[in-house]
Design a protein around this motif. Structure first.
Motif, PDB file in Angstrom:
ATOM      1  N   THR A  12      81.758   7.716  50.261  1.00 44.69           N
ATOM      2  CA  THR A  12      81.538   6.940  51.483  1.00 44.69           C
ATOM      3  C   THR A  12      82.716   7.031  52.452  1.00 44.69           C
ATOM      4  OG1 THR A  12      82.469   4.909  50.511  1.00 44.69           O
ATOM      5  CG2 THR A  12      80.108   5.303  50.205  1.00 44.69           C
ATOM      6  N   ARG A  13      83.814   7.624  52.022  1.00 43.18           N
ATOM      7  CA  ARG A  13      84.984   7.739  52.900  1.00 43.18           C
ATOM      8  C   ARG A  13      84.795   8.893  53.889  1.00 43.18           C
ATOM      9  NH1 ARG A  13      90.203   7.296  48.836  1.00 43.18           N
ATOM     10  NH2 ARG A  13      90.386   5.021  48.821  1.00 43.18           N
ATOM     11  N   PRO A  14      85.350   8.746  55.095  1.00 47.81           N
ATOM     12  CA  PRO A  14      85.298   9.865  56.041  1.00 47.81           C
ATOM     13  C   PRO A  14      86.083  11.052  55.490  1.00 47.81           C
ATOM     14  CG  PRO A  14      85.937   7.810  57.141  1.00 47.81           C
ATOM     15  CD  PRO A  14      85.998   7.560  55.671  1.00 47.81           C
ATOM     16  N   PRO A  15      85.711  12.267  55.864  1.00 51.15           N
ATOM     17  CA  PRO A  15      86.453  13.436  55.388  1.00 51.15           C
ATOM     18  C   PRO A  15      87.864  13.450  55.973  1.00 51.15           C
ATOM     19  CG  PRO A  15      84.907  14.062  57.100  1.00 51.15           C
ATOM     20  CD  PRO A  15      84.604  12.632  56.757  1.00 51.15           C
ATOM     21  N   LEU A  16      88.770  14.127  55.289  1.00 48.70           N
ATOM     22  CA  LEU A  16      90.143  14.255  55.760  1.00 48.70           C
ATOM     23  C   LEU A  16      90.219  15.330  56.837  1.00 48.70           C
ATOM     24  CD1 LEU A  16      92.098  14.179  52.373  1.00 48.70           C
ATOM     25  CD2 LEU A  16      91.644  12.263  53.918  1.00 48.70           C
ATOM     26  N   THR A  25      98.896  10.871  68.936  1.00 45.62           N
ATOM     27  CA  THR A  25      98.719  10.375  67.566  1.00 45.62           C
ATOM     28  C   THR A  25      99.859   9.457  67.129  1.00 45.62           C
ATOM     29  OG1 THR A  25      99.759  12.401  66.706  1.00 45.62           O
ATOM     30  CG2 THR A  25      97.339  12.373  66.835  1.00 45.62           C
ATOM     31  N   TRP A  26     100.826   9.240  68.011  1.00 48.15           N
ATOM     32  CA  TRP A  26     101.982   8.425  67.645  1.00 48.15           C
ATOM     33  C   TRP A  26     101.574   7.043  67.149  1.00 48.15           C
ATOM     34  CZ3 TRP A  26     106.780   7.888  66.155  1.00 48.15           C
ATOM     35  CH2 TRP A  26     107.376   6.623  66.239  1.00 48.15           C
ATOM     36  N   PHE A  81      94.181  12.404  58.693  1.00 46.18           N
ATOM     37  CA  PHE A  81      93.374  11.265  59.111  1.00 46.18           C
ATOM     38  C   PHE A  81      92.133  11.137  58.241  1.00 46.18           C
ATOM     39  CE2 PHE A  81      95.993  11.623  62.787  1.00 46.18           C
ATOM     40  CZ  PHE A  81      95.950  10.396  63.445  1.00 46.18           C
ATOM     41  N   SER A  82      91.777   9.892  57.984  1.00 45.07           N
ATOM     42  CA  SER A  82      90.485   9.550  57.390  1.00 45.07           C
ATOM     43  C   SER A  82      89.826   8.633  58.404  1.00 45.07           C
ATOM     44  CB  SER A  82      90.674   8.839  56.051  1.00 45.07           C
ATOM     45  OG  SER A  82      89.424   8.496  55.477  1.00 45.07           O
ATOM     46  N   GLY A  83      88.883   9.152  59.152  1.00 47.64           N
ATOM     47  CA  GLY A  83      88.348   8.396  60.270  1.00 47.64           C
ATOM     48  C   GLY A  83      89.430   8.246  61.339  1.00 47.64           C
ATOM     49  N   GLU A  84      89.650   7.009  61.803  1.00 48.65           N
ATOM     50  CA  GLU A  84      90.660   6.755  62.826  1.00 48.65           C
ATOM     51  C   GLU A  84      92.034   6.456  62.238  1.00 48.65           C
ATOM     52  OE1 GLU A  84      90.147   7.036  66.149  1.00 48.65           O
ATOM     53  OE2 GLU A  84      88.207   7.839  65.495  1.00 48.65           O
ATOM     54  N   ASP A  85      92.125   6.394  60.911  1.00 46.15           N
ATOM     55  CA  ASP A  85      93.365   5.982  60.265  1.00 46.15           C
ATOM     56  C   ASP A  85      94.183   7.172  59.782  1.00 46.15           C
ATOM     57  OD1 ASP A  85      92.743   3.249  60.541  1.00 46.15           O
ATOM     58  OD2 ASP A  85      91.514   3.322  58.726  1.00 46.15           O
ATOM     59  N   ARG A 129      95.971   8.019  47.240  1.00 44.99           N
ATOM     60  CA  ARG A 129      96.384   9.068  46.319  1.00 44.99           C
ATOM     61  C   ARG A 129      95.180   9.701  45.621  1.00 44.99           C
ATOM     62  NH1 ARG A 129     101.671   9.213  46.729  1.00 44.99           N
ATOM     63  NH2 ARG A 129     102.764   7.264  47.222  1.00 44.99           N
ATOM     64  N   ARG A 130      95.386  10.918  45.188  1.00 38.85           N
ATOM     65  CA  ARG A 130      94.363  11.712  44.492  1.00 38.85           C
ATOM     66  C   ARG A 130      93.175  12.046  45.393  1.00 38.85           C
ATOM     67  NH1 ARG A 130      94.327   9.476  38.207  1.00 38.85           N
ATOM     68  NH2 ARG A 130      96.603   9.511  37.946  1.00 38.85           N
ATOM     69  N   ARG A 131      93.413  12.069  46.703  1.00 37.39           N
ATOM     70  CA  ARG A 131      92.384  12.500  47.642  1.00 37.39           C
ATOM     71  C   ARG A 131      92.683  13.889  48.191  1.00 37.39           C
ATOM     72  NH1 ARG A 131      90.759   8.742  52.430  1.00 37.39           N
ATOM     73  NH2 ARG A 131      89.057  10.262  52.445  1.00 37.39           N
ATOM     74  N   GLY A 132      93.819  14.447  47.805  1.00 36.76           N
ATOM     75  CA  GLY A 132      94.210  15.743  48.346  1.00 36.76           C
ATOM     76  C   GLY A 132      94.946  15.640  49.662  1.00 36.76           C
ATOM     77  N   VAL A 133      95.552  14.470  49.924  1.00 37.45           N
ATOM     78  CA  VAL A 133      96.248  14.262  51.195  1.00 37.45           C
ATOM     79  C   VAL A 133      97.415  15.228  51.344  1.00 37.45           C
ATOM     80  CG1 VAL A 133      97.605  12.623  52.558  1.00 37.45           C
ATOM     81  CG2 VAL A 133      95.527  11.853  51.398  1.00 37.45           C
ATOM     82  N   ALA A 134      98.237  15.372  50.307  1.00 42.83           N
ATOM     83  CA  ALA A 134      99.405  16.258  50.392  1.00 42.83           C
ATOM     84  C   ALA A 134      98.981  17.710  50.610  1.00 42.83           C
ATOM     85  CB  ALA A 134     100.252  16.135  49.130  1.00 42.83           C
ATOM     86  N   HIS A 135      97.936  18.147  49.923  1.00 41.01           N
ATOM     87  CA  HIS A 135      97.452  19.518  50.090  1.00 41.01           C
ATOM     88  C   HIS A 135      96.959  19.741  51.520  1.00 41.01           C
ATOM     89  CE1 HIS A 135      97.646  21.147  45.967  1.00 41.01           C
ATOM     90  NE2 HIS A 135      97.427  19.901  45.581  1.00 41.01           N
ATOM     91  N   ALA A 136      96.196  18.768  52.044  1.00 41.20           N
ATOM     92  CA  ALA A 136      95.688  18.890  53.412  1.00 41.20           C
ATOM     93  C   ALA A 136      96.831  18.901  54.412  1.00 41.20           C
ATOM     94  CB  ALA A 136      94.729  17.735  53.715  1.00 41.20           C
TER      95      ALA A 136
END
Length: 206
Positions: A12-16, A25-26, A81-85, A129-136
């Motif tokens: 249900t989370r927005p894609p990265l 984006t500041w 970003f995940s959505g607007e965040d 964490r464990r969403r692949g944020v660092a890889h992205a």
């Protein structure tokens, strides 16, 4: 949380998506830093731009110093970003922009030539964490470097060696992410920290 519930929540989370840190984006970047206590004790992601600890700068002054660099185009990061965040980032830049490195004495002993680019630090927000944020984030940084002309890129990750470490010890990035993106170990500069390098071709999409 069970694996099934985690999978359902992830669905249900927005894609990265990755966007560069700039004036547009500041605000999203600043919100994540503020929600995270200023990041790593309030450094505001300045620790590789300048020596902290004895700088005498307040929280507000560090925030302003970082914003000034961003608006001047001398601070770069790939924001995830995940959505607007904004949920995390990878900081990169030239050695002139990011002159401070860890384990400097060992680093300079083995230095033959400065790289064109440095990848200095990563951050992932709480609950992400464990969403692949660092890889992205790393992939985004390499893409931005390619768009900016490419060249030799250095990273300085910590090798866990099957050790369990808190995120604070891994702020220079996960070794596995660098290896996945084609970096090779060049030399050891601390018991568990390496200089890793790769060359990015201008216009490439790493």
């Amino acid at each position: 949380m069970t694996r099934r519930r985690r999978t359902e929540n992830e669905a249900t989370r927005p894609p990265l998506i990755v966007r560069p840190l700039d004036a547009s984006t500041w605000d999203a970047f600043a919100r994540l830093v503020e929600a995270s206590g200023g990041v790593w004790g309030g450094c505001w992601c300045l620790g590789f731009h300048m020596k902290l600890g004895r700088d005498g700068l307040s929280w507000a002054q560090r925030r302003a110093a970082k914003e000034q660099r961003v608006l001047a185009g001398t601070a770069h990061a790939a924001l995830v970003f995940s959505g607007e965040d904004c949920v995390g980032w990878c900081q990169f830049g030239t050695p002139e922009e990011l002159p401070e490195v860890k384990s400097r004495r060992r680093y300079e002993q083995g230095l033959v030539e400065l790289p064109q680019w440095r990848i200095t630090c990563f951050f992932t927000g709480k609950g992400q964490r464990r969403r692949g944020v660092a890889h992205a984030a790393l992939a985004g940084a390499l893409s931005e470097i390619a768009r900016s002309g490419g060249g030799t890129v250095e990273g300085y990750p910590e090798d866990t060696d099957d050790r369990t470490l808190s995120g604070a010890f891994l702020h220079t990035g996960p070794m596995a992410a660098f290896e996945k993106h084609g970096f090779i170990r060049t030399r050891r500069v601390a018991p568990h920290r390496w200089v890793m390098t790769r060359t990015v071709t201008a216009g490439d999409c790493p």
